[in-house]
Structure formats: structure tokens, C-alpha cells
Write a protein that holds these residues in place. Structure first.
Motif, PDB file in Angstrom:
ATOM      1  N   VAL A  43       0.837  -1.203   0.000  1.00 26.88           N
ATOM      2  CA  VAL A  43       0.000   0.000   0.000  1.00 26.88           C
ATOM      3  C   VAL A  43       0.871   1.252   0.000  1.00 26.88           C
ATOM      4  O   VAL A  43       0.669   2.164  -0.802  1.00 26.88           O
ATOM      5  N   LEU A  44       1.846   1.293   0.890  1.00 29.93           N
ATOM      6  CA  LEU A  44       2.659   2.504   1.032  1.00 29.93           C
ATOM      7  C   LEU A  44       3.612   2.733  -0.136  1.00 29.93           C
ATOM      8  O   LEU A  44       3.990   3.870  -0.407  1.00 29.93           O
ATOM      9  N   SER A  45       3.993   1.677  -0.833  1.00 32.83           N
ATOM     10  CA  SER A  45       4.939   1.837  -1.936  1.00 32.83           C
ATOM     11  C   SER A  45       4.254   2.104  -3.273  1.00 32.83           C
ATOM     12  O   SER A  45       4.917   2.428  -4.253  1.00 32.83           O
ATOM     13  N   ASN A  46       2.934   1.991  -3.316  1.00 31.76           N
ATOM     14  CA  ASN A  46       2.178   2.249  -4.539  1.00 31.76           C
ATOM     15  C   ASN A  46       1.470   3.593  -4.382  1.00 31.76           C
ATOM     16  O   ASN A  46       0.563   3.717  -3.555  1.00 31.76           O
ATOM     17  N   PRO A  47       1.871   4.626  -5.148  1.00 34.17           N
ATOM     18  CA  PRO A  47       1.288   5.956  -4.961  1.00 34.17           C
ATOM     19  C   PRO A  47      -0.242   5.987  -5.047  1.00 34.17           C
ATOM     20  O   PRO A  47      -0.887   6.682  -4.256  1.00 34.17           O
ATOM     21  N   GLN A  48      -0.814   5.208  -5.949  1.00 32.12           N
ATOM     22  CA  GLN A  48      -2.271   5.198  -6.086  1.00 32.12           C
ATOM     23  C   GLN A  48      -2.929   4.587  -4.845  1.00 32.12           C
ATOM     24  O   GLN A  48      -3.913   5.114  -4.325  1.00 32.12           O
ATOM     25  N   LEU A  49      -2.391   3.467  -4.379  1.00 32.48           N
ATOM     26  CA  LEU A  49      -2.951   2.818  -3.195  1.00 32.48           C
ATOM     27  C   LEU A  49      -2.741   3.658  -1.946  1.00 32.48           C
ATOM     28  O   LEU A  49      -3.620   3.720  -1.075  1.00 32.48           O
ATOM     29  N   LYS A  50      -1.587   4.315  -1.859  1.00 35.51           N
ATOM     30  CA  LYS A  50      -1.311   5.161  -0.696  1.00 35.51           C
ATOM     31  C   LYS A  50      -2.288   6.336  -0.653  1.00 35.51           C
ATOM     32  O   LYS A  50      -2.814   6.677   0.407  1.00 35.51           O
ATOM     33  N   THR A  51      -2.550   6.934  -1.806  1.00 36.13           N
ATOM     34  CA  THR A  51      -3.510   8.033  -1.871  1.00 36.13           C
ATOM     35  C   THR A  51      -4.887   7.558  -1.436  1.00 36.13           C
ATOM     36  O   THR A  51      -5.573   8.232  -0.660  1.00 36.13           O
TER      37      THR A  51
END
Length: 87
Positions: A43-51
Motif C-alpha cells: 500500500v505505502l509503496s504504490n502511490p495510487q494505493l497510498k492516496t
């Protein structure tokens, strides 16, 4: 967090090495902890998922709606298991 991608990856590798089930055979919760760590890293390493996480948080069932199709990067697993020059 405001950690860079490099900082995040380094922190993940360090933690993964200490909580991996093979390193903790006497801990019955080690596999679950390791899976949660991998999920958090995804989650934290994927910009879309983090957003999405920053905006919506975790679903009531503990999942992330945007994570349904995401899988752990196999190269990360092998780097943790067999070592990496990145850590």
C-alpha cells in the motif's frame, strides 16, 4: 508518512528479515505478521494505493478496496529471503 521510496523499501527489508516466519519458528503469529507487513508495504509503496489509503483508510473488514487486485512483488520476497545489496 513522508518517507521516500528508498527509505520505505529499506525499512521494509529490515523489518521483514526480523519478522519472517522462517526466522521465528516458535512464533505462531509470525506468518500473519509477515503478511501484514507485506500488505502495508504494498500500500505505502504504490502511490495510487497510498492516496486511496490516506483518503479512505481501511475497510471495516481490515482490507483496502483498492488492494483487491494487488499482489506482493515476488522480487521483494526473494530479496528478503536470499539477501539484497539494497539493505
Amino acid at each position: 508518512t513522508n518517507a521516500s521510496a528508498s527509505e520505505l523499501k529499506k525499512a521494509y527489508y529490515k523489518k521483514a528479515r526480523t519478522c519472517h516466519p522462517d526466522k521465528n519458528p516458535d512464533d505462531p503469529d509470525a506468518q500473519e505478521k509477515f503478511q501484514k507487513l507485506g500488505h502495508a508495504y504494498n500500500v505505502l509503496s504504490n502511490p495510487q494505493l497510498k492516496t486511496n489509503y490516506d483518503k479512505n483508510g481501511i475497510d471495516k473488514d481490515g482490507s483496502h478496496s483498492a488492494m483487491a487486485e494487488e499482489k506482493v512483488d515476488v522480487s521483494v520476497f526473494f530479496n528478503v529471503m536470499f539477501g539484497s545489496e539494497l539493505v
